[in-house]
Scaffold this active site. Structure first.
Site: not given
Length: 225
Positions: A28, A82, A93, A95, A102
């Site tokens: 992310g 997150a 989580k 996205g 993860e």
């Protein structure tokens, strides 16, 4: 302001690294900023990293960090982001679609640290976002139908560039639009009970430490407090 908060919390997380030799990296935008800060620090040449996705692996390599793959030794610390964080430090989580790797990193790390800006705080998970579920391509339409039937919610295969989004593991993501979760642990168990489901983006009891940036301050919350 959000970008400022991400940079601020990334720099704060860097202080936790100490003399760690093996570091896990989530995925992310906030983790990408953390990687940039790590690469600029005096720790960069002394540390090896295990990325959770091709996205963050590319960032790490471009920043000159030494990348290795999970094999034997486990990370002393994993730093991750997150999509949502509730008051019990449960996480939503997936996205970015890297939820399976993860979770593997989180489970196998001595300390799992979450960094986020203040917009990720929610009263209950799935307050703002759908629930990501990683699903096998084999029988995916069956699995999708079973998820819709089981939870009486709208669920859809995630699409990217007019085609199903494919994870780094070769699976697809189904997003379930469900009401805010009263019991994340039960929901996680129920979803994983549907054949074809590989993993679900609910992380219960895994975060040891959560760093939240709000404005120019960073709040540190530990599991159990």
């Amino acid at each position: 302001m959000i970008e400022f908060e991400k940079r601020l919390v990334a720099r704060e997380a860097l202080k936790l690294i100490g003399d760690v030799k093996l570091l896990g990296l989530g995925s992310g935008s906030t983790v990408a900023i953390f990687v940039e800060e790590l690469a600029k620090s005096d720790k960069a040449g002394k540390i090896k990293v295990i990325p959770s996705s091709k996205q963050i692996e590319e960032v790490a390599r471009n920043q000159g960090l030494e990348v290795i793959y999970p094999d034997g030794e486990r990370p002393e610390i994993t730093v991750d982001g997150a999509d949502e964080i509730d008051s019990n430090l449960n996480l939503l989580k997936g996205g970015g679609g890297a939820l399976l790797r993860e979770k593997v990193l989180a489970y196998n790390s001595s300390t799992y640290v979450i960094i986020a800006d203040h917009t990720k705080l929610v009263e209950k998970l799935c307050s703002k976002r759908a629930l990501p579920v990683e699903v096998l391509p084999y029988g995916v339409s069956w699995t999708l139908g079973n998820l819709i039937k089981r939870f009486n919610c709208d669920a859809r295969i995630r699409i990217k560039d007019l085609s199903p989004f494919i994870t780094d593991n070769g699976n697809v993501i189904v997003d379930i639009n469900c009401p805010p979760l009263e019991d994340p642990a039960s929901m996680e168990s129920e979803v994983k009970g549907v054949p074809g489901v590989v993993e679900v983006g609910i992380f219960v009891g895994l975060a040891d430490l959560v760093l939240i940036a709000r404005g120019s301050e960073v709040k540190v919350v530990r599991q159990g407090f």
